[in-house]
Design an enzyme around this catalytic site. Structure first.
Site, mmCIF file in Angstrom:
data_model
loop_
_atom_site.group_PDB
_atom_site.id
_atom_site.type_symbol
_atom_site.label_atom_id
_atom_site.label_comp_id
_atom_site.label_asym_id
_atom_site.label_seq_id
_atom_site.Cartn_x
_atom_site.Cartn_y
_atom_site.Cartn_z
ATOM 1 C CB SER A 125 -0.771 -0.010 1.557
ATOM 2 O OG SER A 125 -0.019 -0.371 2.167
ATOM 3 C CG ASP A 352 -3.131 4.687 8.578
ATOM 4 O OD1 ASP A 352 -1.873 5.096 8.591
ATOM 5 O OD2 ASP A 352 -3.200 4.712 6.959
ATOM 6 C CG HIS A 355 -1.033 3.757 4.421
ATOM 7 N ND1 HIS A 355 -2.121 2.298 5.413
ATOM 8 C CD2 HIS A 355 -1.041 2.766 3.750
ATOM 9 C CE1 HIS A 355 -1.551 1.684 5.319
ATOM 10 N NE2 HIS A 355 -1.246 1.330 4.054
#
Length: 378
Positions: A125, A352, A355
């Protein structure tokens, strides 16, 4: 049983130490194929340019585009859409150390340069983060261009494709967590460190950008394999850095065999850091990226130090016959504790710090990618 386990642990530790020692020695003895240096803010030779060494400066001309106008941002990266209130993280520009001067990103020039070509991002990702940022940057340069998304749902299974029709440019994201194969068998899912059969799907690309490491330390319910196979032997587990090194060598061998005689440009994305441990940037150990709104201003090495596996990547690339350009994003990204989605990701991850928001830091990755593609990186 206890003695055997202790012996295995000791052997694994010795292997890791030997690998890291070899990495350091090899890095000192040989230049990487694509002339990238291990900077970590060491002084460069007079007159040389390292685009990945520098600092972040505020710039009101940023961001380069409005994420609300980009149709390619997935919810997990769309921080503004999900209510992130501050905008300072959008307004920083990477300033490489002199004498470097990064080019202005020109999306139309890139579309023309890539006319008739396929560009593929292969990895986890974090590769998707860079891929979607690049789509937004190109879309901002050609907002009226007709695009075709395949599959139409935009789901990744295991790939997704966006074509800019007027320019005949195809950009693909291909999902693979380990680069090497994970194969389902009767006894369970096997991570095969010496097998890379799925790589046949990467052939035919004119530009390939790879990444790996984020999933290697993972264990427990989210680990997508049950056993590891190496040298024809199946084991329940092994040191993850040793496994990563072996898989990376398998990938390197595939690149040399299949791409050496082609014009395919190959890039490897440096390891993207996370910010879950405040002590890594001089804060409280209980601190995470939550609530961070400014980069770390540092003229020295990152307080938490380099990511050890980055040196393994450098060493493997230095031994390849096919030139591979290392997009050495690690240090500049370590400084950006403020650029993660945190809770503004649509509730997908909760907190998160791995990311990155789009628009945001990955746009800088793509400016430096563009510099390398156009020869304006030195």
């Amino acid at each position: 049983m206890g003695i055997a386990m202790t012996r295995r642990a000791a052997i694994a530790a010795a292997i890791v130490a030997a690998l890291l020692a070899a990495c350091t020695a090899a890095a000192a003895a040989a230049a990487i194929t694509i002339s990238r240096k291990h900077h970590q803010h060491q002084k460069s030779a007079p007159g040389s340019c390292d685009m990945f060494a520098g600092s972040w400066v505020a710039d009101e001309a940023y961001p380069l585009y409005d994420s609300a106008s980009c149709p390619f941002v997935r919810a997990e990266f769309d921080c503004r859409r999900f209510g992130r209130p501050d905008t300072g993280y959008l307004r920083y520009r990477w300033l490489p150390s002199p004498p470097c001067s990064p080019p202005r990103f020109d999306g139309l020039a890139l579309l023309r340069m890539w006319s008739g070509k396929k560009v593929m991002f292969v990895g986890d990702s974090l590769a998707l983060n860079q891929y979607e940022s690049l789509l937004c940057m190109i879309h901002a340069a050609a907002p009226g261009a007709t695009t075709t998304v395949s599959p139409r749902s935009g789901k990744i299974s295991p790939s997704t494709t966006v074509t800019f029709e007027e320019y005949n440019v195809t950009l693909v994201y291909y999902l693979t967590h380990y680069l090497v194969d994970v194969v389902a068998g009767k006894a369970g899912r096997v991570l095969k460190l010496d097998q890379i059969d799925e790589a046949r799907n990467w052939l035919g690309a004119d530009v390939l950008v790879f990444d790996s490491w984020h999933w290697w330390p993972r264990s427990g319910p989210t680990q997508p394999w049950d056993y590891i196979e190496v040298d024809g032997k199946v084991v329940k587990d092994m040191d993850r850095t040793v496994a990563f090194t072996r898989a990376l060598k398998t990938w390197a061998g595939w690149v040399d065999v299949n791409l050496l005689q082609t014009n395919t440009q190959v890039f490897f994305q440096g390891i993207s850091p996370s910010h879950y441990k405040g002590q890594e940037w001089g804060a409280s150990p209980k601190k995470t990226c939550m609530g961070e709104t400014e980069p770390l201003n540092s003229t020295g090495p990152y307080p938490g130090g380099p990511i050890p596996q980055q040196e393994i990547i450098r060493t493997v690339l230095s031994g390849m016959a096919k030139p591979v350009y290392l997009l050495d994003f690690t240090f500049l990204s370590q400084l950006r504790k403020d650029a993660h989605p945190t809770k503004y990701d649509g509730g997908i991850f909760g907190q998160d710090c791995t990311h990155w928001c789009i628009a945001g830091l990955p746009d800088t990755w793509n400016i430096l990618f563009y510099a390398a593609l156009t020869g304006q990186d030195g």
